[in-house]
Scaffold this motif. Sequence first.
Motif, mmCIF file in Angstrom:
data_model
loop_
_atom_site.group_PDB
_atom_site.id
_atom_site.type_symbol
_atom_site.label_atom_id
_atom_site.label_comp_id
_atom_site.label_asym_id
_atom_site.label_seq_id
_atom_site.Cartn_x
_atom_site.Cartn_y
_atom_site.Cartn_z
ATOM 1 N N GLY A 131 0.808 -1.217 0.000
ATOM 2 C CA GLY A 131 0.000 0.000 0.000
ATOM 3 C C GLY A 131 0.836 1.260 0.000
ATOM 4 O O GLY A 131 0.378 2.311 0.443
ATOM 5 N N THR A 133 2.036 3.162 -2.576
ATOM 6 C CA THR A 133 1.552 4.216 -3.478
ATOM 7 C C THR A 133 0.268 4.838 -2.950
ATOM 8 O O THR A 133 0.081 6.056 -3.009
ATOM 9 C CB THR A 133 1.322 3.636 -4.890
ATOM 10 O OG1 THR A 133 2.497 2.942 -5.311
ATOM 11 C CG2 THR A 133 1.026 4.741 -5.876
ATOM 12 N N THR A 134 -0.623 4.012 -2.431
ATOM 13 C CA THR A 134 -1.864 4.515 -1.843
ATOM 14 C C THR A 134 -1.574 5.429 -0.660
ATOM 15 O O THR A 134 -2.212 6.479 -0.491
ATOM 16 C CB THR A 134 -2.759 3.344 -1.391
ATOM 17 O OG1 THR A 134 -3.084 2.544 -2.526
ATOM 18 C CG2 THR A 134 -4.032 3.837 -0.741
ATOM 19 N N THR A 135 -0.597 5.042 0.169
ATOM 20 C CA THR A 135 -0.205 5.867 1.312
ATOM 21 C C THR A 135 0.311 7.223 0.847
ATOM 22 O O THR A 135 -0.031 8.266 1.427
ATOM 23 C CB THR A 135 0.879 5.149 2.143
ATOM 24 O OG1 THR A 135 0.328 3.946 2.683
ATOM 25 C CG2 THR A 135 1.384 6.024 3.277
ATOM 26 N N GLY A 137 -0.449 8.769 -1.920
ATOM 27 C CA GLY A 137 -1.586 9.543 -2.403
ATOM 28 C C GLY A 137 -2.404 10.142 -1.271
ATOM 29 O O GLY A 137 -2.791 11.319 -1.309
ATOM 30 N N LYS A 138 -2.667 9.344 -0.241
ATOM 31 C CA LYS A 138 -3.466 9.831 0.888
ATOM 32 C C LYS A 138 -2.727 10.902 1.684
ATOM 33 O O LYS A 138 -3.338 11.854 2.192
ATOM 34 C CB LYS A 138 -3.856 8.663 1.801
ATOM 35 C CG LYS A 138 -4.901 7.739 1.176
ATOM 36 C CD LYS A 138 -5.295 6.615 2.130
ATOM 37 C CE LYS A 138 -6.384 5.747 1.526
ATOM 38 N NZ LYS A 138 -6.799 4.653 2.437
ATOM 39 N N GLN A 165 0.061 4.156 -11.704
ATOM 40 C CA GLN A 165 -0.727 4.133 -10.472
ATOM 41 C C GLN A 165 -0.523 5.420 -9.674
ATOM 42 O O GLN A 165 -1.486 6.002 -9.153
ATOM 43 C CB GLN A 165 -0.341 2.925 -9.614
ATOM 44 C CG GLN A 165 -1.220 2.752 -8.377
ATOM 45 C CD GLN A 165 -0.759 1.614 -7.475
ATOM 46 O OE1 GLN A 165 0.243 0.948 -7.752
ATOM 47 N NE2 GLN A 165 -1.479 1.396 -6.390
ATOM 48 N N TRP A 169 -3.229 8.610 -8.717
ATOM 49 C CA TRP A 169 -3.369 9.253 -7.408
ATOM 50 C C TRP A 169 -3.122 10.763 -7.520
ATOM 51 O O TRP A 169 -3.813 11.564 -6.886
ATOM 52 C CB TRP A 169 -2.413 8.631 -6.394
ATOM 53 C CG TRP A 169 -3.025 7.475 -5.666
ATOM 54 C CD1 TRP A 169 -2.791 6.154 -5.843
ATOM 55 C CD2 TRP A 169 -4.021 7.564 -4.637
ATOM 56 N NE1 TRP A 169 -3.578 5.403 -5.005
ATOM 57 C CE2 TRP A 169 -4.336 6.234 -4.247
ATOM 58 C CE3 TRP A 169 -4.679 8.623 -4.013
ATOM 59 C CZ2 TRP A 169 -5.282 5.948 -3.266
ATOM 60 C CZ3 TRP A 169 -5.622 8.330 -3.026
ATOM 61 C CH2 TRP A 169 -5.913 7.009 -2.659
ATOM 62 N N ARG A 172 -6.249 12.294 -8.799
ATOM 63 C CA ARG A 172 -7.309 12.280 -7.780
ATOM 64 C C ARG A 172 -7.119 13.390 -6.754
ATOM 65 O O ARG A 172 -8.068 14.042 -6.332
ATOM 66 C CB ARG A 172 -7.341 10.930 -7.050
ATOM 67 C CG ARG A 172 -7.890 9.782 -7.865
ATOM 68 C CD ARG A 172 -7.894 8.502 -7.051
ATOM 69 N NE ARG A 172 -8.829 8.567 -5.923
ATOM 70 C CZ ARG A 172 -8.944 7.621 -5.005
ATOM 71 N NH1 ARG A 172 -8.170 6.538 -5.070
ATOM 72 N NH2 ARG A 172 -9.809 7.731 -4.022
ATOM 73 N N THR A 272 -0.411 -0.073 7.185
ATOM 74 C CA THR A 272 -1.639 0.003 6.403
ATOM 75 C C THR A 272 -2.553 -1.176 6.704
ATOM 76 O O THR A 272 -2.140 -2.172 7.299
ATOM 77 C CB THR A 272 -1.316 -0.019 4.894
ATOM 78 O OG1 THR A 272 -0.709 -1.273 4.563
ATOM 79 C CG2 THR A 272 -0.352 1.100 4.528
ATOM 80 N N GLU A 301 -10.523 2.538 3.631
ATOM 81 C CA GLU A 301 -10.284 2.822 2.217
ATOM 82 C C GLU A 301 -10.422 4.299 1.859
ATOM 83 O O GLU A 301 -9.938 4.736 0.814
ATOM 84 C CB GLU A 301 -11.277 2.015 1.362
ATOM 85 C CG GLU A 301 -11.150 0.501 1.505
ATOM 86 C CD GLU A 301 -9.803 -0.010 1.005
ATOM 87 O OE1 GLU A 301 -9.312 0.525 0.002
ATOM 88 O OE2 GLU A 301 -9.254 -0.932 1.632
#
Length: 338
Positions: A131, A133-135, A137-138, A165, A169, A172, A272, A301
């Motif tokens: 996680g 890349t998601t981290t 982005g957030k 990816q 993000w 977004r 995560t 999420e």
Amino acid sequence: MSFFKRLKESISAKAEAVTNKFREGLAKTRDAFVGQVMDLFTRRSKIDEAFFEELEEILIGADVGVNTVMELIDDLRAEVKKRKIEEASQLKPILSEKLVGLLKNEGEEAELRMNPDGITVILFVGVNGVGKTTTIGKLAWRFKQQGKSVLLAAGDTFRAGAIEQLEVWGQRVGVEVSRQQAGSDPAAVIYDAVHAAKQRGVDVLLCDTAGRLQNKANLMEELAKIHRVIQREIPGAPHETLLVLDATTGQNALQQAKLFGEKSGVTGLVLTKLDGTAKGGIVIAIRQELSLPVKFVGLGEKMDDLQQFDAEQFVHALFAGLAENEAAETDANAEPGA
């Protein structure tokens, strides 16, 4: 004042939305781990060797870690002897207080270290699939909410789709991504990103990195090279090197933490997917084994489900119902005018 009442008062001074995030995100761990603990306290009213053995099994089952559990049980034995405790119910607040102590050190700062005189550079490391890349982005979204300008650096040039990816993000969140072609030299990507950040005068540069190369030695050498490039361009940077770990992998996450912690100059941890595991005790195990601060935890999420770690919120979320009941009982039993 009882520990649970002090804990409740401390939590009440914090944002209710954050408290709810922790409670909802740790529901699986609370139902499994604390449910078993409370069942133990109910079934075994007396504290004896069988009680400690069963508590030990529950804690190990929650991935708190064998070494940490042994130390914790020894501490609880000492408290029982010192305070002459006989009833198991009297041990509830002591266990909770010990868990808070394991999760934080006095003087330790959970806040991110920011550069007061220019660009803050944060480097993200960790294996593929945790996680990362998601981290990024957030966290970019979090900084944007604080009014800061952000640039993302697509330094993972080896994993198929990693650059794209990160760009998704970026779209977004509404921040730009500094990138090159897949297979490019990651250090060169970061070098360009640092210069772009300087030219644009951004506040924060968040750098993604590869989670896997041909072997571990190559990966660590690549991360060391990236560190050198950043330090040469911005003295004192990176200001944080955050190791991202997937809490659902339990002890595997601990092994990853040991590998990266020894070799890549990690300054803090991000755990995560805590909402997806009943073994949230891994936070305690990793915290103890590495003596590194947990900076953020992923509790869901949604964009704002990446929360700054708070030891009191964590323990309160686990023992939420118990804490409220104990505090209510304390109030009910208090003498009028006391």
